[in-house]
Design a protein around this motif. Sequence first.
Motif, PDB file in Angstrom:
ATOM      1  N   LYS A 139     -19.894  45.979   2.031  1.00 53.70           N
ATOM      2  CA  LYS A 139     -20.544  45.970   3.340  1.00 53.70           C
ATOM      3  C   LYS A 139     -20.972  44.575   3.788  1.00 53.70           C
ATOM      4  CE  LYS A 139     -22.250  50.672   2.652  1.00 53.70           C
ATOM      5  NZ  LYS A 139     -23.439  51.554   2.570  1.00 53.70           N
ATOM      6  N   ALA A 140     -20.884  43.589   2.898  1.00 55.06           N
ATOM      7  CA  ALA A 140     -21.286  42.232   3.255  1.00 55.06           C
ATOM      8  C   ALA A 140     -20.330  41.229   2.639  1.00 55.06           C
ATOM      9  CB  ALA A 140     -22.719  41.942   2.796  1.00 55.06           C
ATOM     10  N   GLY A 141     -20.147  40.119   3.324  1.00 52.71           N
ATOM     11  CA  GLY A 141     -19.360  39.004   2.811  1.00 52.71           C
ATOM     12  C   GLY A 141     -19.884  37.720   3.410  1.00 52.71           C
ATOM     13  N   VAL A 142     -20.117  36.702   2.568  1.00 57.90           N
ATOM     14  CA  VAL A 142     -20.616  35.408   3.043  1.00 57.90           C
ATOM     15  C   VAL A 142     -19.671  34.318   2.554  1.00 57.90           C
ATOM     16  CG1 VAL A 142     -22.572  33.843   3.169  1.00 57.90           C
ATOM     17  CG2 VAL A 142     -22.981  36.288   2.886  1.00 57.90           C
ATOM     18  N   ILE A 143     -19.170  33.510   3.486  1.00 55.79           N
ATOM     19  CA  ILE A 143     -18.238  32.440   3.155  1.00 55.79           C
ATOM     20  C   ILE A 143     -18.967  31.104   3.253  1.00 55.79           C
ATOM     21  CG2 ILE A 143     -16.008  31.383   3.681  1.00 55.79           C
ATOM     22  CD1 ILE A 143     -16.358  34.454   5.487  1.00 55.79           C
ATOM     23  N   PHE A 144     -19.029  30.381   2.141  1.00 56.76           N
ATOM     24  CA  PHE A 144     -19.671  29.075   2.085  1.00 56.76           C
ATOM     25  C   PHE A 144     -18.601  27.987   2.021  1.00 56.76           C
ATOM     26  CE2 PHE A 144     -22.673  32.073   0.254  1.00 56.76           C
ATOM     27  CZ  PHE A 144     -23.864  31.715   0.859  1.00 56.76           C
ATOM     28  N   GLY A 145     -18.996  26.774   2.380  1.00 58.12           N
ATOM     29  CA  GLY A 145     -18.076  25.648   2.292  1.00 58.12           C
ATOM     30  C   GLY A 145     -18.611  24.450   3.038  1.00 58.12           C
ATOM     31  N   ALA A 146     -18.049  23.292   2.741  1.00 57.92           N
ATOM     32  CA  ALA A 146     -18.448  22.067   3.420  1.00 57.92           C
ATOM     33  C   ALA A 146     -18.017  22.116   4.885  1.00 57.92           C
ATOM     34  CB  ALA A 146     -17.806  20.865   2.722  1.00 57.92           C
ATOM     35  N   ASN A 147     -18.523  21.183   5.686  1.00 57.26           N
ATOM     36  CA  ASN A 147     -18.054  21.061   7.060  1.00 57.26           C
ATOM     37  C   ASN A 147     -16.547  20.812   7.059  1.00 57.26           C
ATOM     38  OD1 ASN A 147     -20.603  21.329   8.245  1.00 57.26           O
ATOM     39  ND2 ASN A 147     -21.055  19.167   7.949  1.00 57.26           N
ATOM     40  N   ALA A 148     -15.840  21.444   7.993  1.00 56.29           N
ATOM     41  CA  ALA A 148     -14.383  21.291   8.133  1.00 56.29           C
ATOM     42  C   ALA A 148     -13.612  21.815   6.929  1.00 56.29           C
ATOM     43  CB  ALA A 148     -14.010  19.826   8.387  1.00 56.29           C
ATOM     44  N   SER A 149     -14.207  22.731   6.158  1.00 50.77           N
ATOM     45  CA  SER A 149     -13.518  23.295   5.005  1.00 50.77           C
ATOM     46  C   SER A 149     -12.594  24.448   5.384  1.00 50.77           C
ATOM     47  CB  SER A 149     -14.535  23.792   3.969  1.00 50.77           C
ATOM     48  OG  SER A 149     -15.327  24.838   4.518  1.00 50.77           O
ATOM     49  N   GLY A 150     -12.807  25.024   6.567  1.00 49.93           N
ATOM     50  CA  GLY A 150     -11.978  26.139   7.015  1.00 49.93           C
ATOM     51  C   GLY A 150     -12.718  27.449   7.172  1.00 49.93           C
ATOM     52  N   LYS A 151     -14.040  27.440   7.001  1.00 46.76           N
ATOM     53  CA  LYS A 151     -14.822  28.677   7.159  1.00 46.76           C
ATOM     54  C   LYS A 151     -14.625  29.263   8.556  1.00 46.76           C
ATOM     55  CE  LYS A 151     -18.893  26.974   6.500  1.00 46.76           C
ATOM     56  NZ  LYS A 151     -18.466  25.566   6.600  1.00 46.76           N
ATOM     57  N   SER A 152     -14.832  28.429   9.557  1.00 46.94           N
ATOM     58  CA  SER A 152     -14.688  28.905  10.940  1.00 46.94           C
ATOM     59  C   SER A 152     -13.240  29.254  11.260  1.00 46.94           C
ATOM     60  CB  SER A 152     -15.199  27.847  11.921  1.00 46.94           C
ATOM     61  OG  SER A 152     -16.598  27.662  11.780  1.00 46.94           O
ATOM     62  N   ASN A 153     -12.290  28.569  10.608  1.00 44.58           N
ATOM     63  CA  ASN A 153     -10.878  28.886  10.841  1.00 44.58           C
ATOM     64  C   ASN A 153     -10.524  30.275  10.341  1.00 44.58           C
ATOM     65  OD1 ASN A 153     -10.374  26.455  12.079  1.00 44.58           O
ATOM     66  ND2 ASN A 153      -9.503  25.475  10.274  1.00 44.58           N
ATOM     67  N   LEU A 154     -11.184  30.726   9.282  1.00 43.79           N
ATOM     68  CA  LEU A 154     -10.962  32.098   8.818  1.00 43.79           C
ATOM     69  C   LEU A 154     -11.412  33.085   9.884  1.00 43.79           C
ATOM     70  CD1 LEU A 154     -10.189  34.151   6.636  1.00 43.79           C
ATOM     71  CD2 LEU A 154     -12.526  33.940   5.730  1.00 43.79           C
ATOM     72  N   ILE A 155     -12.550  32.816  10.487  1.00 44.03           N
ATOM     73  CA  ILE A 155     -13.061  33.694  11.540  1.00 44.03           C
ATOM     74  C   ILE A 155     -12.148  33.635  12.761  1.00 44.03           C
ATOM     75  CG2 ILE A 155     -14.986  33.967  13.171  1.00 44.03           C
ATOM     76  CD1 ILE A 155     -16.820  33.239  10.778  1.00 44.03           C
ATOM     77  N   LYS A 156     -11.658  32.438  13.099  1.00 40.97           N
ATOM     78  CA  LYS A 156     -10.715  32.313  14.214  1.00 40.97           C
ATOM     79  C   LYS A 156      -9.422  33.067  13.929  1.00 40.97           C
ATOM     80  CE  LYS A 156     -12.461  27.820  15.769  1.00 40.97           C
ATOM     81  NZ  LYS A 156     -12.185  26.353  15.829  1.00 40.97           N
ATOM     82  N   ALA A 157      -9.004  33.063  12.664  1.00 43.31           N
ATOM     83  CA  ALA A 157      -7.784  33.783  12.298  1.00 43.31           C
ATOM     84  C   ALA A 157      -7.965  35.288  12.476  1.00 43.31           C
ATOM     85  CB  ALA A 157      -7.406  33.457  10.852  1.00 43.31           C
ATOM     86  N   ILE A 158      -9.108  35.808  12.032  1.00 42.02           N
ATOM     87  CA  ILE A 158      -9.401  37.236  12.218  1.00 42.02           C
ATOM     88  C   ILE A 158      -9.417  37.576  13.700  1.00 42.02           C
ATOM     89  CG2 ILE A 158     -11.164  39.023  11.911  1.00 42.02           C
ATOM     90  CD1 ILE A 158     -11.936  37.607   9.280  1.00 42.02           C
ATOM     91  N   ASP A 159     -10.004  36.691  14.502  1.00 42.14           N
ATOM     92  CA  ASP A 159     -10.091  36.919  15.941  1.00 42.14           C
ATOM     93  C   ASP A 159      -8.735  36.757  16.619  1.00 42.14           C
ATOM     94  OD1 ASP A 159     -11.629  37.625  18.170  1.00 42.14           O
ATOM     95  OD2 ASP A 159     -11.944  35.533  18.730  1.00 42.14           O
ATOM     96  N   PHE A 160      -7.904  35.872  16.099  1.00 40.21           N
ATOM     97  CA  PHE A 160      -6.570  35.680  16.670  1.00 40.21           C
ATOM     98  C   PHE A 160      -5.772  36.983  16.651  1.00 40.21           C
ATOM     99  CE2 PHE A 160      -2.072  34.950  15.464  1.00 40.21           C
ATOM    100  CZ  PHE A 160      -1.598  34.482  16.681  1.00 40.21           C
ATOM    101  N   GLY A 161      -5.808  37.673  15.519  1.00 46.95           N
ATOM    102  CA  GLY A 161      -5.104  38.945  15.436  1.00 46.95           C
ATOM    103  C   GLY A 161      -5.668  39.973  16.389  1.00 46.95           C
ATOM    104  N   ARG A 162      -7.004  40.015  16.481  1.00 46.88           N
ATOM    105  CA  ARG A 162      -7.656  40.962  17.403  1.00 46.88           C
ATOM    106  C   ARG A 162      -7.209  40.707  18.843  1.00 46.88           C
ATOM    107  NH1 ARG A 162     -11.828  41.215  20.933  1.00 46.88           N
ATOM    108  NH2 ARG A 162     -12.080  38.962  20.761  1.00 46.88           N
ATOM    109  N   LYS A 163      -7.228  39.444  19.264  1.00 48.84           N
ATOM    110  CA  LYS A 163      -6.842  39.108  20.635  1.00 48.84           C
ATOM    111  C   LYS A 163      -5.362  39.381  20.879  1.00 48.84           C
ATOM    112  CE  LYS A 163     -10.353  35.538  21.420  1.00 48.84           C
ATOM    113  NZ  LYS A 163     -10.603  34.075  21.563  1.00 48.84           N
ATOM    114  N   THR A 164      -4.529  39.120  19.864  1.00 52.84           N
ATOM    115  CA  THR A 164      -3.095  39.357  20.017  1.00 52.84           C
ATOM    116  C   THR A 164      -2.822  40.840  20.230  1.00 52.84           C
ATOM    117  OG1 THR A 164      -2.627  37.448  18.592  1.00 52.84           O
ATOM    118  CG2 THR A 164      -0.832  38.989  18.973  1.00 52.84           C
ATOM    119  N   VAL A 165      -3.558  41.702  19.525  1.00 51.31           N
ATOM    120  CA  VAL A 165      -3.396  43.147  19.681  1.00 51.31           C
ATOM    121  C   VAL A 165      -3.920  43.618  21.034  1.00 51.31           C
ATOM    122  CG1 VAL A 165      -4.195  45.395  18.845  1.00 51.31           C
ATOM    123  CG2 VAL A 165      -3.405  43.665  17.215  1.00 51.31           C
ATOM    124  N   LEU A 166      -5.124  43.200  21.395  1.00 56.71           N
ATOM    125  CA  LEU A 166      -5.776  43.746  22.587  1.00 56.71           C
ATOM    126  C   LEU A 166      -5.329  43.086  23.885  1.00 56.71           C
ATOM    127  CD1 LEU A 166      -9.450  44.214  21.313  1.00 56.71           C
ATOM    128  CD2 LEU A 166      -7.584  45.882  21.359  1.00 56.71           C
TER     129      LEU A 166
END
Length: 456
Positions: A44-71
Motif C-alpha cells: 500500500k506504500a512505496g517511497v523512492i529516495f535518491g539524489a537530485n537528478a537521480s531519476g526519481k521524478s522521471n519514474l513518476i513522469k514515466a508512470i504518467d506518460f502511460g496514463r496520458k497515452t491511454v487517456l
Amino acid sequence: MLIRFTIENFLSFREKQVFSMIPGKGSLKSHHKSTSAKGVSALKAGVIFGANASGKSNLIKAIDFGRKTVLNGTKPEQLISTNFYKLDKKFFNEPTYVEYEIQHKGKNYAYGFILNSKEIIDEWLFEIIKSGETKIFERKNTTEYDLGFLFKKNKTSEEKQFLEFTAKGTPRNQLLITQIRNTNVIDNVSDIQDILNVIDWFQNALTVIYSGTKNISKKFELHKDTNLQQVFKDMLEYFDTGIDGIEFKEVDFEKMDILTEVKEDIKSDLLSEKSEKTSAFLSNPQDDKYYVISKIDNLTVQAKLLKTKHKIVGGGYELFDLKDESDGTRRIMDLIPLIIDFFRGGNVFVVDEIERSLHPNLVRDFFEFILDKCENINSQLIVSSHEATLLTQKLLRKDEIWFAVKNKEGATKLHSLEDYNVRFDKEIMKDYLLGRFKGVPKLGNRNQLSILPINE
C-alpha cells in the motif's frame, strides 16, 4: 493497485527497469498489504529516495506518460509525445517499452505497449493469476491483432466483425484500448469487461501529482457526498495550520481567469459518463486561488472559490485567500483531498516530492496517519522524497523503500532495500546518508571550485 511497473528507453531510463509493489518475504506490517486477488497482493506504500537528478521524478513522469497515452491518445498524423534516452546513440532509434501490472475490480492484469514517435509497435493485455496468465488481446507489428479471447466472449459474427473492424481501424499512432475508449464499441459487443476494467483503472484509480505549481492543474476529484467544510476544518486543525475552517464563494465558471482549454478539460472530465467522480479541486497559481468545481447535471458545472477562516481577537472571523497562507499550508490543502479519496479505497496516488514546503515532522506524521489506518483499505500511496526521516523500519517495510541511482553514463537504476541484508530493528537513515544504499549525491572538491580565490 499497482503491482509492478516496467519502463525502458524513456528519459533517464535506458535499460529496462522494474519498480515492484509485490510484497517480499517479510511478515512485519502485514496490514500494509492489499487484500489478495487471485493469489496476488500489493503493497500500500512505496517511497523512492535518491539524489537530485537521480531519476526519481522521471519514474513518476514515466508512470504518467502511460496514463496520458491511454487517456488522451494521439491525433491523426501527429507524432507520439515520447521522450527517449538521449545519452546513448544506440538508443536513438530504439522504441520505448511500458508495462503496468495492476490489480483492479478483483482481477490482476498486465497491460503494456512498445512504441516509437510514429507508431504503436506492440500492445498487449493479459489477465494474470498466481499460476499463469490468459491473453485478452495482443497486437504485433502495429497492425497484426490476436483477438481470439475476445471472439470467445463475443460469439456472434456481427460482434466479431465489429471487434475486428475496430482493431483494423485503429490508427498506427493510437493504442487499441484508447480507440475502444473513444468509440462506441461497448454498445455493439457483449463482453469486453477486462478492457473496460483497465481503462477504468487509468481514468478513475490512478492519480499523478507533481510538486511544481507553475501550471494550472486539477489536483483531485472529490465525491459529491463529502462534507468538504467539515473535513477541511478537521484536517487543518490536525495539522496545526492555525486555520479555523473554510468557506465557499460561488463564482461564474465561464468567467474564471483560467485558460479556456483547461476549463474545457475539467468539464469534459466531470461530465464524462465514464468518470466516477463529480467534483474537482483546482489550484490557480497565477492568483493563488483554489476552487472546487462540481457537476450539477449532465451539462453543467458549478465553481466555488475556497477561502480560509481565521479567528479575530475579540470575536468573529476574517476570510483569507490562499495567497495569504504559507506555502506549507497550501501544500496541506493539496493533500487533504488525497486523504479523502485514499480512505475511500480503490485509488492509487503517485506524488512527486511529497515533502515540498512541509516540516519533516508533518511529513512523517502524514505517512503514519495513512499507514496506521489503512488495514481495511485497498489504496496506494507512492511518492518520491528526500525526507530521510521516512527511512525507518518503524514506519515502512523494507520492500516499500526504493532507491534511484544514476550511473556514470547518466542512466537511472532502481533497487529496493529488500536487496540488502538489513535487520528489521536496524535504523537505516544514517547508513543511507553515509551512502550504503547509494542514492545520495557525490559532491566534488570544494577547493577546486573556480569561484574561489587562488592562493599563490
